[in-house]
Design a protein around this motif. Sequence first.
Motif, mmCIF file in Angstrom:
data_model
loop_
_atom_site.group_PDB
_atom_site.id
_atom_site.type_symbol
_atom_site.label_atom_id
_atom_site.label_comp_id
_atom_site.label_asym_id
_atom_site.label_seq_id
_atom_site.Cartn_x
_atom_site.Cartn_y
_atom_site.Cartn_z
ATOM 1 N N LEU A 51 47.762 111.268 8.689
ATOM 2 C CA LEU A 51 48.517 110.554 9.730
ATOM 3 C C LEU A 51 50.014 110.661 9.466
ATOM 4 C CD1 LEU A 51 46.594 107.457 10.063
ATOM 5 C CD2 LEU A 51 46.457 109.114 11.625
ATOM 6 N N ALA A 52 50.862 110.642 10.723
ATOM 7 C CA ALA A 52 52.276 110.579 10.339
ATOM 8 C C ALA A 52 52.730 109.285 9.923
ATOM 9 C CB ALA A 52 52.861 110.788 11.653
ATOM 10 N N ASP A 53 53.333 109.306 8.807
ATOM 11 C CA ASP A 53 53.861 108.108 8.111
ATOM 12 C C ASP A 53 54.891 107.521 9.138
ATOM 13 O OD1 ASP A 53 54.357 106.017 6.418
ATOM 14 O OD2 ASP A 53 55.539 107.346 4.940
ATOM 15 N N ARG A 54 54.968 105.976 9.305
ATOM 16 C CA ARG A 54 55.385 105.499 10.558
ATOM 17 C C ARG A 54 55.756 104.101 9.884
ATOM 18 N NH1 ARG A 54 51.715 106.081 15.293
ATOM 19 N NH2 ARG A 54 51.312 108.012 14.089
ATOM 20 N N ALA A 55 56.780 103.229 10.510
ATOM 21 C CA ALA A 55 56.837 101.983 10.115
ATOM 22 C C ALA A 55 55.316 101.285 10.737
ATOM 23 C CB ALA A 55 58.097 101.182 11.169
ATOM 24 N N ASN A 56 55.195 100.161 9.914
ATOM 25 C CA ASN A 56 53.970 99.287 10.146
ATOM 26 C C ASN A 56 52.676 100.314 10.301
ATOM 27 O OD1 ASN A 56 55.702 96.894 10.630
ATOM 28 N ND2 ASN A 56 56.330 97.473 12.708
ATOM 29 N N LEU A 57 52.524 100.988 9.531
ATOM 30 C CA LEU A 57 51.379 102.001 9.330
ATOM 31 C C LEU A 57 50.115 101.115 9.326
ATOM 32 C CD1 LEU A 57 50.186 105.020 9.162
ATOM 33 C CD2 LEU A 57 50.394 104.737 6.845
ATOM 34 N N ILE A 58 49.942 100.459 8.437
ATOM 35 C CA ILE A 58 48.939 99.487 8.303
ATOM 36 C C ILE A 58 48.420 98.705 9.630
ATOM 37 C CG2 ILE A 58 47.757 97.711 7.114
ATOM 38 C CD1 ILE A 58 48.020 100.143 5.349
ATOM 39 N N ASP A 59 49.439 98.172 10.210
ATOM 40 C CA ASP A 59 48.880 97.673 11.439
ATOM 41 C C ASP A 59 48.550 98.632 12.607
ATOM 42 O OD1 ASP A 59 50.028 95.245 10.638
ATOM 43 O OD2 ASP A 59 52.080 95.395 11.333
ATOM 44 N N TYR A 60 49.183 99.730 12.607
ATOM 45 C CA TYR A 60 48.627 100.971 13.622
ATOM 46 C C TYR A 60 47.413 101.040 13.115
ATOM 47 C CZ TYR A 60 48.136 105.624 15.513
ATOM 48 O OH TYR A 60 47.703 106.584 16.196
ATOM 49 N N ILE A 61 47.017 101.433 11.975
ATOM 50 C CA ILE A 61 45.601 101.671 11.682
ATOM 51 C C ILE A 61 44.573 100.623 11.925
ATOM 52 C CG2 ILE A 61 44.185 102.381 9.648
ATOM 53 C CD1 ILE A 61 46.534 103.765 8.331
ATOM 54 N N GLN A 62 44.877 99.378 11.712
ATOM 55 C CA GLN A 62 43.821 98.177 11.891
ATOM 56 C C GLN A 62 43.886 98.205 13.403
ATOM 57 O OE1 GLN A 62 46.375 95.240 10.146
ATOM 58 N NE2 GLN A 62 45.037 95.397 8.294
ATOM 59 N N ASN A 63 44.766 98.688 14.087
ATOM 60 C CA ASN A 63 44.725 98.195 15.693
ATOM 61 C C ASN A 63 43.875 99.429 16.308
ATOM 62 O OD1 ASN A 63 46.067 95.821 15.619
ATOM 63 N ND2 ASN A 63 48.046 97.025 16.158
ATOM 64 N N ASN A 64 43.942 100.507 15.625
ATOM 65 C CA ASN A 64 43.174 101.849 15.907
ATOM 66 C C ASN A 64 41.901 102.156 14.901
ATOM 67 O OD1 ASN A 64 44.932 102.703 18.522
ATOM 68 N ND2 ASN A 64 46.431 102.066 16.849
ATOM 69 N N PHE A 65 41.624 101.545 14.181
ATOM 70 C CA PHE A 65 40.514 101.846 13.293
ATOM 71 C C PHE A 65 39.425 102.607 13.760
ATOM 72 C CE2 PHE A 65 37.163 101.254 10.076
ATOM 73 C CZ PHE A 65 38.031 101.480 8.718
ATOM 74 N N ASP A 66 38.724 102.032 14.623
ATOM 75 C CA ASP A 66 37.562 102.916 15.175
ATOM 76 C C ASP A 66 37.935 104.083 15.644
ATOM 77 O OD1 ASP A 66 35.691 101.048 14.530
ATOM 78 O OD2 ASP A 66 35.694 99.918 16.244
#
Length: 99
Positions: A51-66
């Motif tokens: 994935l492209a590194d970004r601010a709030n990466l963990i939040d992005y992954i959690q919100n789009n996990f599936d």
Amino acid sequence: MKVQGSVNPDAIWVKEGKNGIVTVLLRKNVTTTTNEYGDIIYEYDEVEVQLADRANLIDYIQNNFDLIFNEGLAKEGLPPEPTIEERISALENALLNLI
């Protein structure tokens, strides 16, 4: 891919990256079993994605996990995408062939 381990895995593990791209391991469907020695074994589904590194990466992954997990599943078994260096080399070779 189904994975086994002796440590209860985190759902998201971000590895260090380079050139603005990080490697992320996503895990779900964790179950526990016991081996013949009585040790607890964790079994789970795991995919690796870039994935492209970004601010709030963990939040992005959690919100789009599936969505990200399913994209990772769809890419399993496919050859890896070329690196930036490989892409540049291919472009240079193509340009040289035009000359």
